[in-house]
Design a protein around this motif. Structure first.
Motif, PDB file in Angstrom:
ATOM      1  N   GLY A 136       0.746  -1.241   0.017  1.00  0.00           N
ATOM      2  CA  GLY A 136       0.111   0.006  -0.107  1.00  0.00           C
ATOM      3  C   GLY A 136       0.914   1.230  -0.204  1.00  0.00           C
ATOM      4  O   GLY A 136       0.527   2.280  -0.577  1.00  0.00           O
ATOM      5  N   ALA A 137       1.759   1.336   0.761  1.00  0.00           N
ATOM      6  CA  ALA A 137       2.698   2.616   1.056  1.00  0.00           C
ATOM      7  C   ALA A 137       3.404   2.460  -0.466  1.00  0.00           C
ATOM      8  O   ALA A 137       3.674   3.649  -0.924  1.00  0.00           O
ATOM      9  N   LEU A 138       3.872   1.545  -1.114  1.00  0.00           N
ATOM     10  CA  LEU A 138       4.500   1.550  -2.647  1.00  0.00           C
ATOM     11  C   LEU A 138       3.621   2.066  -3.719  1.00  0.00           C
ATOM     12  O   LEU A 138       3.856   2.856  -4.506  1.00  0.00           O
ATOM     13  N   ARG A 139       2.448   1.755  -3.303  1.00  0.00           N
ATOM     14  CA  ARG A 139       1.260   2.309  -4.476  1.00  0.00           C
ATOM     15  C   ARG A 139       1.032   3.771  -4.116  1.00  0.00           C
ATOM     16  O   ARG A 139       0.941   4.436  -5.359  1.00  0.00           O
ATOM     17  N   THR A 140       1.008   4.513  -2.969  1.00  0.00           N
ATOM     18  CA  THR A 140       1.013   5.816  -2.857  1.00  0.00           C
ATOM     19  C   THR A 140       2.290   6.364  -3.202  1.00  0.00           C
ATOM     20  O   THR A 140       2.234   7.489  -3.731  1.00  0.00           O
ATOM     21  N   HIS A 141       3.403   5.976  -2.878  1.00  0.00           N
ATOM     22  CA  HIS A 141       4.577   6.317  -3.285  1.00  0.00           C
ATOM     23  C   HIS A 141       4.443   6.632  -4.901  1.00  0.00           C
ATOM     24  O   HIS A 141       5.168   7.740  -5.381  1.00  0.00           O
ATOM     25  N   ARG A 142       4.056   5.462  -5.671  1.00  0.00           N
ATOM     26  CA  ARG A 142       3.904   5.719  -7.191  1.00  0.00           C
ATOM     27  C   ARG A 142       3.324   6.670  -7.803  1.00  0.00           C
ATOM     28  O   ARG A 142       3.503   7.406  -8.460  1.00  0.00           O
ATOM     29  N   LYS A 143       1.999   6.825  -6.938  1.00  0.00           N
ATOM     30  CA  LYS A 143       1.185   7.911  -7.208  1.00  0.00           C
ATOM     31  C   LYS A 143       1.646   9.291  -7.195  1.00  0.00           C
ATOM     32  O   LYS A 143       1.750  10.277  -7.833  1.00  0.00           O
ATOM     33  N   ARG A 144       2.510   9.583  -5.994  1.00  0.00           N
ATOM     34  CA  ARG A 144       3.070  10.763  -5.683  1.00  0.00           C
ATOM     35  C   ARG A 144       4.267  10.849  -6.805  1.00  0.00           C
ATOM     36  O   ARG A 144       4.436  12.299  -7.079  1.00  0.00           O
ATOM     37  N   GLN A 145       4.959  10.032  -7.443  1.00  0.00           N
ATOM     38  CA  GLN A 145       6.040  10.033  -8.060  1.00  0.00           C
ATOM     39  C   GLN A 145       5.573  10.871  -9.571  1.00  0.00           C
ATOM     40  O   GLN A 145       6.101  11.412 -10.286  1.00  0.00           O
ATOM     41  N   VAL A 146       4.316   9.973  -9.977  1.00  0.00           N
ATOM     42  CA  VAL A 146       3.719  10.339 -11.116  1.00  0.00           C
ATOM     43  C   VAL A 146       3.339  11.907 -11.132  1.00  0.00           C
ATOM     44  O   VAL A 146       3.498  12.537 -12.131  1.00  0.00           O
ATOM     45  N   GLU A 147       2.864  12.492 -10.062  1.00  0.00           N
ATOM     46  CA  GLU A 147       2.455  13.529  -9.785  1.00  0.00           C
ATOM     47  C   GLU A 147       3.853  14.739 -10.033  1.00  0.00           C
ATOM     48  O   GLU A 147       3.907  15.784 -10.708  1.00  0.00           O
ATOM     49  N   GLU A 148       4.802  14.140  -9.390  1.00  0.00           N
ATOM     50  CA  GLU A 148       6.090  15.007  -9.522  1.00  0.00           C
ATOM     51  C   GLU A 148       6.565  14.924 -10.870  1.00  0.00           C
ATOM     52  O   GLU A 148       7.362  15.925 -11.528  1.00  0.00           O
ATOM     53  N   ARG A 149       6.492  13.913 -11.463  1.00  0.00           N
ATOM     54  CA  ARG A 149       6.872  13.768 -13.034  1.00  0.00           C
ATOM     55  C   ARG A 149       5.956  14.758 -13.737  1.00  0.00           C
ATOM     56  O   ARG A 149       6.703  15.443 -14.785  1.00  0.00           O
ATOM     57  N   VAL A 150       4.812  15.016 -13.733  1.00  0.00           N
ATOM     58  CA  VAL A 150       4.066  15.977 -14.366  1.00  0.00           C
ATOM     59  C   VAL A 150       4.319  17.301 -14.294  1.00  0.00           C
ATOM     60  O   VAL A 150       4.534  17.983 -14.946  1.00  0.00           O
ATOM     61  N   ARG A 151       4.731  17.391 -12.691  1.00  0.00           N
ATOM     62  CA  ARG A 151       4.987  18.935 -12.348  1.00  0.00           C
ATOM     63  C   ARG A 151       6.442  19.241 -12.993  1.00  0.00           C
ATOM     64  O   ARG A 151       6.578  20.588 -13.386  1.00  0.00           O
ATOM     65  N   TYR A 152       7.295  18.390 -13.271  1.00  0.00           N
ATOM     66  CA  TYR A 152       8.738  18.723 -13.617  1.00  0.00           C
ATOM     67  C   TYR A 152       8.804  18.771 -15.210  1.00  0.00           C
ATOM     68  O   TYR A 152       9.595  19.272 -15.710  1.00  0.00           O
ATOM     69  N   GLY A 153       7.661  17.881 -15.960  1.00  0.00           N
ATOM     70  CA  GLY A 153       7.572  18.220 -17.346  1.00  0.00           C
ATOM     71  C   GLY A 153       8.916  17.681 -17.923  1.00  0.00           C
ATOM     72  O   GLY A 153       9.652  16.635 -17.730  1.00  0.00           O
ATOM     73  N   GLY A 154       9.586  18.711 -19.002  1.00  0.00           N
ATOM     74  CA  GLY A 154      10.502  18.193 -19.590  1.00  0.00           C
ATOM     75  C   GLY A 154      11.936  18.069 -18.834  1.00  0.00           C
ATOM     76  O   GLY A 154      13.094  17.694 -19.249  1.00  0.00           O
ATOM     77  N   LEU A 155      12.061  18.604 -17.709  1.00  0.00           N
ATOM     78  CA  LEU A 155      12.823  18.470 -16.585  1.00  0.00           C
ATOM     79  C   LEU A 155      13.354  17.226 -15.953  1.00  0.00           C
ATOM     80  O   LEU A 155      14.295  17.006 -15.498  1.00  0.00           O
ATOM     81  N   TRP A 156      12.249  16.374 -16.077  1.00  0.00           N
ATOM     82  CA  TRP A 156      12.247  14.944 -15.562  1.00  0.00           C
ATOM     83  C   TRP A 156      13.124  14.177 -16.141  1.00  0.00           C
ATOM     84  O   TRP A 156      13.160  14.064 -17.504  1.00  0.00           O
ATOM     85  N   GLU A 157      13.967  13.533 -15.515  1.00  0.00           N
ATOM     86  CA  GLU A 157      14.910  12.333 -16.135  1.00  0.00           C
ATOM     87  C   GLU A 157      14.470  10.965 -15.668  1.00  0.00           C
ATOM     88  O   GLU A 157      14.341  10.830 -14.450  1.00  0.00           O
ATOM     89  N   ASP A 158      14.121  10.452 -16.756  1.00  0.00           N
ATOM     90  CA  ASP A 158      13.625   8.961 -16.283  1.00  0.00           C
ATOM     91  C   ASP A 158      14.528   7.742 -16.373  1.00  0.00           C
ATOM     92  O   ASP A 158      15.172   7.369 -17.209  1.00  0.00           O
TER      93      ASP A 158
END
Length: 239
Positions: A136-158
């Protein structure tokens, strides 16, 4: 080397490396004898192992609730991964539906950048069952990371990392440790090393009457005897 200020454990490693190299040279008949065998390596003093008890572990997780790396602390204390293994974990290593995790690599960062290394032994590469709370904690973490990825846009390094900086780049060890020590301070907990969370995981499992073989396999130890030696301090209470 001792006089130069090197730790006894470091000098022991140097001696072992020289002894092995010269032993091979003897086999190849490049030298007549292994002179390293005539030298006595220092015996490192056994350091006291620092770990949290149940109440302290609970206080740490309470303090970490809502932290962007909350899942990392939970995983460290429920799966016993090493720091480098946690930071080298990729989403492809997780099966959240099946509730399992595969340890395949470890992350190391130096002046030349990030390096991924495979485990030294077959046991270092292992599969671990995860509890429902950890999943459950990892699912919540993945959701938070997706939101951070959207926020950073092109600056995100995958880099496909489970635990990364806000821009996707690998987490540096000293940055994680700084955050960890701040967390301990906020929870009014004694200062232990980050590796102490791995010790906490093993100690609590043994105190909960988990088989030493199961604990050994989960930690990726070479054998059960090593696990019993390291955690002998918690065994008397199990008699």
């Amino acid at each position: 080397k001792i006089d130069e200020g090197l730790a006894e454990r470091t000098v022991e490693y140097i001696h072992a490396t020289l002894r092995k190299a010269l032993g091979q040279a003897v086999k190849w008949q490049l030298v007549s004898r292994n002179v390293a065998e005539a030298a006595t390596a220092p015996r490192p003093r056994k350091r006291e192992m620092m770990a949290f008890d149940r109440e302290q572990a609970r206080r740490l997780l309470d303090a970490a609730r809502g932290d962007r790396l909350e899942a990392l602390y939970i995983l460290a204390m429920t799966a016993g991964l090493r720091q480098g293994e946690l930071l080298g974990l990729k989403w492809a290593d997780l099966d959240l539906e099946g509730g399992t995790l595969s340890v395949r690599r470890s992350l190391r960062i130096d002046k030349d950048g990030a390096h991924y290394t495979e485990g030294k032994r077959d046991r270092s590469r292992r599969r671990i069952e995860l509890g429902a709370g950890t999943v459950g904690a990892l699912r919540t973490h993945r959701k938070r990371q997706v939101e951070e990825r959207v926020r950073y846009g092109g600056l995100w390094e995958d880099h496909s990392l489970v635990f990364c900086q806000k821009d996707g780049r690998p987490v540096r060890r000293w940055n994680l440790e700084r955050e960890f020590y701040n967390l301990l301070k906020s929870a009014s907990l004694p200062k232990i090393t980050f590796h102490g969370l791995r010790h906490t995981c093993a100690s609590l499992m043994l105190l909960n009457n988990t088989s030493a073989k199961v604990v050994s396999e989960m930690l990726g130890h070479a054998d059960v005897a090593f696990t019993l030696r390291v955690y002998s301090h918690v065994l008397p209470g199990m008699q």
